[in-house]
Each structure stands twice: as C-alpha cells, then as structure tokens.
Design an enzyme around this catalytic site. Structure first.
Site, short mmCIF file in Angstrom:
data_model
loop_
_atom_site.label_atom_id
_atom_site.label_comp_id
_atom_site.label_asym_id
_atom_site.label_seq_id
_atom_site.Cartn_x
_atom_site.Cartn_y
_atom_site.Cartn_z
N GLY A 183 0.84 -1.20 0.00
CA GLY A 183 0.00 0.00 0.00
C GLY A 183 0.88 1.25 0.00
NE ARG B 76 -0.98 -4.96 -0.47
CZ ARG B 76 -1.75 -3.88 -0.32
NH1 ARG B 76 -2.64 -3.58 -1.23
NH2 ARG B 76 -1.64 -3.13 0.75
CG ASP C 19 3.79 -6.96 7.65
OD1 ASP C 19 3.16 -6.52 6.65
OD2 ASP C 19 3.22 -7.46 8.63
CB THR D 123 2.75 0.68 5.95
OG1 THR D 123 1.38 0.50 6.35
CG2 THR D 123 3.62 0.31 7.14
CG ASP E 20 -2.02 -0.08 8.10
OD1 ASP E 20 -2.80 0.88 7.96
OD2 ASP E 20 -2.14 -1.15 7.48
CG ASP F 75 1.19 -2.75 10.28
OD1 ASP F 75 1.98 -2.07 9.58
OD2 ASP F 75 0.40 -3.57 9.80
NE ARG G 225 -15.07 17.07 17.58
CZ ARG G 225 -15.40 16.38 18.66
NH1 ARG G 225 -16.44 16.73 19.39
NH2 ARG G 225 -14.70 15.34 19.03
CG MET H 159 -7.48 2.42 5.49
SD MET H 159 -6.30 2.60 4.16
CE MET H 159 -7.32 2.14 2.76
NE ARG I 237 -5.17 -5.85 5.26
CZ ARG I 237 -4.75 -5.71 4.01
NH1 ARG I 237 -5.59 -5.90 3.02
NH2 ARG I 237 -3.50 -5.39 3.75
O1 F6P Z 1 -1.56 0.33 3.54
C1 F6P Z 1 -2.14 -0.50 4.50
C2 F6P Z 1 -3.60 -0.50 4.32
O2 F6P Z 1 -3.90 0.84 4.31
C3 F6P Z 1 -4.52 -1.21 5.27
O3 F6P Z 1 -4.85 -0.53 6.42
C4 F6P Z 1 -5.70 -1.51 4.41
O4 F6P Z 1 -6.46 -2.55 4.88
C5 F6P Z 1 -5.06 -1.85 3.12
O5 F6P Z 1 -3.89 -1.06 3.06
C6 F6P Z 1 -5.90 -1.69 1.91
O6 F6P Z 1 -5.08 -1.63 0.78
P1 F6P Z 1 -5.51 -1.95 -0.70
O7 F6P Z 1 -6.85 -1.39 -0.90
O8 F6P Z 1 -4.47 -1.30 -1.52
O9 F6P Z 1 -5.47 -3.43 -0.82
#
Ligand code: F6P
Length: 328
Positions: free
Chosen positions: A15, A76, A107, A130, A132, A134, A159, A174, A176
């Site tokens: 992502g 990906r 990761d 990323t 996230d 994470d 708000r 976001m 996941r």
């Molecule tokens: O980049 C990480 C992330 O933003 C996650 O939080 C999310 O679930 C995912 O990518 C979605 O990515 P894509 O729509 O590109 O598969």
C-alpha cells in the site's frame, strides 16, 4: 572482504504511503552524494520481475519531496510469490548490476524481500513505509503521521455536522490488523469511543458508554472504528445495532477509505523518510544487509529483518484509558 557497492536499486511496494516520494528522493540523493549509481524499479516486485527500471540521478527527484503517492508506483505482485517469478527478478537485477536493493514498504514487502535475498544472495535493506504503523523495530513508519492528520481533519469536519444535527457518527479508519491509526486519531479528534483490533471491548460496553454520554448531556458523538476491529460487526451493522438498541440515536457512518493514503506528506513524514533513507544507503555502503532501518527514540537504528518479521509492535493500552477519561 565485502563487495564494493557501485549501484543501488530502490522500489516502493504494498500500500502506498505519503512520504514514499521523500524516501525515494533521499535514497537517490544519498547515492549521488556518495558517487554511486541508483536505479528505480517500477511497481514494486513486478518491476524487478519485468526488468522495468529507470536510471535515477539527483535531478530526477527534484520537486517530489512534497508529493503524495510514489513516482515509482506500487503494487502487490502475485508472481513474486512464486519461485519462477523471483528467479526472473534475480536475473534482471544481476543484468542491471544492482548490488543492493532498498525496499520501501510494509511487512509483506519485507517478507518477500527476505525470501528473495536468501534464495539469490542479493542484499536487501528495508525502509518501513505504510500508513498503518504496524512494523516492529520502528516507532514510526513513513506515512503514518500524514494519515493521522488526514483522519483528524476529516473527523473535525464530521464533528461540525454531527453537532449541528445532534447525531452519532461511526467513522471507519484504515488498519486491517492494527489499531494505531484509530487509537491516536481517536484521541486527537476527541472520539467518544475507539474500536481497535487489539482489544475487543464488546458491544455492551459500547452501548453503556453511549447511553452514559447521552445522560451526561452530550448531544452528538463520534466513534472511531478501525477497519480490522474485532467487535464482530462491520461498521454499518454496528450503526444499525446501536440504532436498534438506543433508538434515540440518529447514527450515521463515514468510511474514510483510501483518502487516508493520499496527500502531501507532513513535515514529520518527510524528515522521517529523509533520515531513514540516508541511513539505509550508508548501511548498504557499509556492507550491511537483510536489515530494516527504523526510528527508535528519535534515533535511526538498524534491526535484523528476521526480528521485525517475528514480532508485531504493541499498542499503548494506556491510550485507551486516556480516551476513557477524556470522554467522560
Ligand atoms: O496500507 C495498508 C492499508 O492501508 C490497510 O490498512 C488496508 O487494509 C489496506 O492497506 C488496503 O489496501 P488496498 O486497498 O491497496 O489493498
């Protein structure tokens, strides 16, 4: 004796995240500073498989520090999961005379890179990119701060309308598998409740908290929900569930989605990307490999890729307590 590094490859994968361009710029400029060549592979691992790369020099990365997205594109790659795909990639890297690959991603990117490096003896260095946040071994990933600010900006706007109409809003963000975005943006935006994957606080608690809020005189509320939360209902089902059980609530849902991945990176992300990537190039020149550069306590440090992949960073549970106190 370690091989003299003459050419470094760089790519962005997984992502995308704001600050990836600042990272590419820093890799390219550091290479120029140290008089080594730099090539950029397009669309992550896919570009390595297809031999799709461009020569990059200090001027190729002008005026990109402020841009969201990634000029090298991201993807990906399913093909890279196969041995044959990785063999094609190794062939192209060797033909292009790339001595080290710098992988900017999350990761999934590092896992792929590690398998590849072990199979083909091509050194890799990871840079955490990323939204996230994470990744184990760094307190911050590139893009996270910008995403947080995007969320805060959106929730501030929600708000306004929530308060005008006395409404309850569920805002899905976001994350996941990780609740960093939800937890920190939730506190920053003054959310009533924050739902994250790491801690299932349960539906009863949510209902009780909303009921308590109403009784205490609140007329509108915001609940920030991480997309991977474990409460057992998606955000729309959750809103319906609350409407059924607390009919006085006019509950609405906003899913922020991919706007969180775009936009001009914050200063924090630009500086982070710059610091991590200069170090990545310097470590490559020093003959180090199969490591990730991370920011720990405001210092750039290297950690073995193995170690980052074996653990997950933990959320600070005290933030949930802070959120509880402040939503009284
Ligand atoms: O980049 C990480 C992330 O933003 C996650 O939080 C999310 O679930 C995912 O990518 C979605 O990515 P894509 O729509 O590109 O598969």
């Amino acid at each position: 004796m370690t091989k003299k590094i003459k050419r470094i490859g760089v790519m962005t994968s997984g992502g995308d995240a704001p600050g990836m361009n600042a990272a590419i710029r820093a890799v390219v400029r550091a290479c120029a500073y140290y008089h080594i060549d730099c090539v950029g592979f397009m669309k992550g691992f896919q570009g390595m498989i297809d031999g799709d790369y461009v020569e990059l020099n200090a001027r190729s990365v002008r005026n990109i520090i402020n841009l969201g997205g990634t000029i090298l594109k991201s993807a990906r790659s399913e093909e890279f999961r196969t041995k044959e795909g990785r063999e094609k990639a190794a062939k192209h890297l060797k033909k292009a005379e790339v001595d080290v690959m710098i992988l900017i991603g999350g990761d999934g990117t590092f896992k792929g890179g590690q398998i590849f490096s072990a199979e083909h003896n091509i050194p890799i260095i990871g840079v955490p990119g990323t939204i996230d946040n994470d990744i184990f071994g760094t307190h911050y990933t590139i893009g996270y701060d910008t995403a947080l600010n995007t969320v805060i900006d959106a929730v501030d706007k929600i708000r306004d309308t929530a308060s005008s109409h006395n409404r309850l809003f569920f805002v899905e963000v976001m994350g996941r598998d990780a609740g960093f975005i939800a937890l920190n943006s939730g506190i920053g935006a003054g959310a009533e409740e924050i739902l994250i994957p790491e801690e299932d606080l349960g539906l009863d608690r949510l209902l009780n908290s909303l009921e308590r809020s109403r009784r205490s005189g609140k007329t509108s509320s915001i609940v920030v929900v991480s997309e991977g939360d474990k409460i057992g209902k998606n955000v729309f089902e959750l809103a319906d569930y609350v409407k059924e059980n607390l009919p006085y609530y006019d509950a609405k849902v906003t899913v922020l989605g991919h706007i969180q991945r775009g936009g001009s990176p914050t200063c924090f992300d630009r500086v982070l990307a710059s610091r991590l990537c200069v170090k990545a190039v310097e470590l490559a020149l020093d003959g180090q490999q199969d490591i990730m550069v991370g920011m720990l306590n405001n210092e750039v440090q290297a950690i073995e890729l193995n170690k980052t992949l074996q653990s997950k960073p933990t959320i600070n549970k005290d933030l949930l307590r802070i959120s509880d106190i402040l939503s009284v």
